[in-house]
Design a protein around this motif. Structure first.
Motif, PDB file in Angstrom:
ATOM      1  N   THR A   1     -10.079  -0.795  -4.178  1.00  0.00           N
ATOM      2  CA  THR A   1      -9.650   0.503  -4.689  1.00  0.00           C
ATOM      3  C   THR A   1     -10.507   0.936  -5.864  1.00  0.00           C
ATOM      4  OG1 THR A   1      -7.368   0.170  -3.958  1.00  0.00           O
ATOM      5  CG2 THR A   1      -7.728   1.776  -5.711  1.00  0.00           C
TER       6      THR A   1
ATOM      7  N   ILE B   1      -7.092   4.534  -2.462  1.00  0.00           N
ATOM      8  CA  ILE B   1      -6.293   3.312  -2.374  1.00  0.00           C
ATOM      9  C   ILE B   1      -6.773   2.463  -1.204  1.00  0.00           C
ATOM     10  CG2 ILE B   1      -3.984   2.376  -1.960  1.00  0.00           C
ATOM     11  CD1 ILE B   1      -2.869   4.808  -3.391  1.00  0.00           C
TER      12      ILE B   1
ATOM     13  N   SER C   1      -3.096   1.147  -7.861  1.00  0.00           N
ATOM     14  CA  SER C   1      -3.451  -0.124  -7.230  1.00  0.00           C
ATOM     15  C   SER C   1      -3.487  -1.270  -8.235  1.00  0.00           C
ATOM     16  CB  SER C   1      -4.814   0.006  -6.551  1.00  0.00           C
ATOM     17  OG  SER C   1      -5.138  -1.162  -5.829  1.00  0.00           O
TER      18      SER C   1
ATOM     19  N   THR D   1       0.732   4.090  -2.826  1.00  0.00           N
ATOM     20  CA  THR D   1       0.467   5.472  -2.421  1.00  0.00           C
ATOM     21  C   THR D   1       1.518   6.416  -2.974  1.00  0.00           C
ATOM     22  OG1 THR D   1      -0.599   4.716  -0.378  1.00  0.00           O
ATOM     23  CG2 THR D   1       0.158   7.002  -0.441  1.00  0.00           C
TER      24      THR D   1
ATOM     25  N   VAL E   1       0.827  -1.203   0.000  1.00  0.00           N
ATOM     26  CA  VAL E   1       0.000   0.000   0.000  1.00  0.00           C
ATOM     27  C   VAL E   1       0.860   1.251   0.000  1.00  0.00           C
ATOM     28  CG1 VAL E   1      -1.671   1.330   1.353  1.00  0.00           C
ATOM     29  CG2 VAL E   1      -1.979  -1.126   1.080  1.00  0.00           C
TER      30      VAL E   1
END
Length: 349
Positions: free
Chosen positions: A59, A52, A148, A22, A18
């Motif tokens: 997502t 996200i 994502s 990001t 993640v």
């Protein structure tokens, strides 16, 4: 504290993934918005961050919801300004109420109220700000969704597979406790396994619900069927545990000692199956799992149970419950083999 560190260790790959997604989304938003609309960059970054999710499926769902919410909110805000005037209490109230009503009907459109209220409060009646703000939110959502899907993508079905594996391991641990503690009442360890299973099966249901891309196993069977098979296995173990632990005094004298060897064999076969079952995270791997050793172990356990002589009606009911539990364990494990093994990898019956 131990639980905290255990949670951190279990989710470190998830957190890293993640984090990378990001970083990619924020970098993309910054480079584009800095050139096109720097004054709206913060909104685009915020939209990307909130889009996200835990999987590509989640997502995408969040991204589509934010895009839809932004467009609906912009439309509501502009309509309220046109009818009631900009920067007025009436416009703010109507825009906020309508926007939140949309979010109440469909939670993923919750951005509608935010954007509608901001536009209603804008002192300039032109629509440029509304379009610019909506565009920033849309772009941030798109950037988050693409990150994502492109950067280390993990889908809902992959996350569901992990929860499925953990729930199966809980079932294996439970049967091992039953076998090892068949003559005792070790409730504390049983409660720990029970809580772990409930948590993992709940996670499994949640992750199935978030899945949007191919919510099925390599065998073609849906994840819902796999979850139902695991739950059926668990509840069969609950019945067995109740008979040989909480209600063991109802069994004929010496029954527990006679059951120990056959339960150990059944536990060994369960371990073999749980360890060998292929999952959606590793399709096509492993040798076909033969059901015959399981059938033999379950049959031996049933034969031992049938050989026990009931002297009273109460003992007869306990033996019937024991045989029922053994039948259910065999049936649920055979169903798991059928559900979780791809068609081409099943051993012949």
């Amino acid at each position: 504290m131990d639980r905290l560190w255990e949670t951190i260790r279990a989710n470190r790959r998830h957190a890293l993934r993640v984090g990378l997604q990001t970083a990619a989304a924020v970098l993309c938003v910054h480079l584009v918005m800095q050139r096109l609309a720097p004054e709206q960059q913060s909104w685009a970054v915020l939209s990307a961050l909130l889009t996200i999710g835990a999987s590509a499926d989640a997502t995408l769902r969040a991204g589509l919801g934010r895009i839809g919410g932004a467009l609906i909110g912009a439309a509501l805000g502009l309509i309220c300004v046109a009818l009631l005037g900009s920067s007025t209490l009436a416009a703010l109230l109507v825009a906020s109420v309508l926007g939140n009503a949309v979010g109440a009907i469909r939670g993923s459109l919750g951005y509608a109220a935010v954007l509608a209220a901001i536009i209603a409060l804008d002192p300039t009646p032109e629509g440029e700000m509304a379009l610019s703000l909506a565009g920033a939110i849309v772009f941030g959502s798109v950037a988050g969704s693409l990150a994502s899907l492109i950067v280390w993508p993990v889908f809902g079905r992959d996350r569901a597979a992990l929860s499925l594996q953990r729930a199966l391991r809980d079932c294996r641990s439970f049967l091992t406790l039953i076998e090892h503690g068949v003559g005792t009442d070790d409730r504390e360890n049983r409660e720990k396994v029970n809580l772990s299973f409930r948590r993992n099966i709940s996670d499994l249901r949640d992750r199935i619900a978030e899945t949007r891309f191919t919510a099925s196993l390599p065998s073609g069977v849906g994840l819902h069927s796999a979850a139902e098979s695991v739950e059926a296995f668990w509840y069969a173990l609950v019945v067995l545990d109740r008979v040989v632990s909480a209600e063991r005094q109802d069994l004929p004298a010496g029954a527990v000692e006679q059951l120990q060897p056959v339960l150990a064999r059944l536990s060994s076969e369960t371990n073999r199956i749980v360890d060998a079952l292929p999952t959606v995270t590793a399709p096509g791997k492993g040798e076909p799992i033969s059901p015959e050793p399981l059938r033999d172990a379950a049959g031996a356990a049933r034969d031992r149970a049938w050989s026990l002589t009931a002297g009273t009606a109460r003992q007869d009911r306990a033996l019937q419950a024991l045989i029922f539990a053994l039948n259910e364990i065999e049936e649920s494990l055979l169903k798991l083999l059928q559900v979780m093994q791809p068609e081409g990898e099943r051993a012949p019956d």
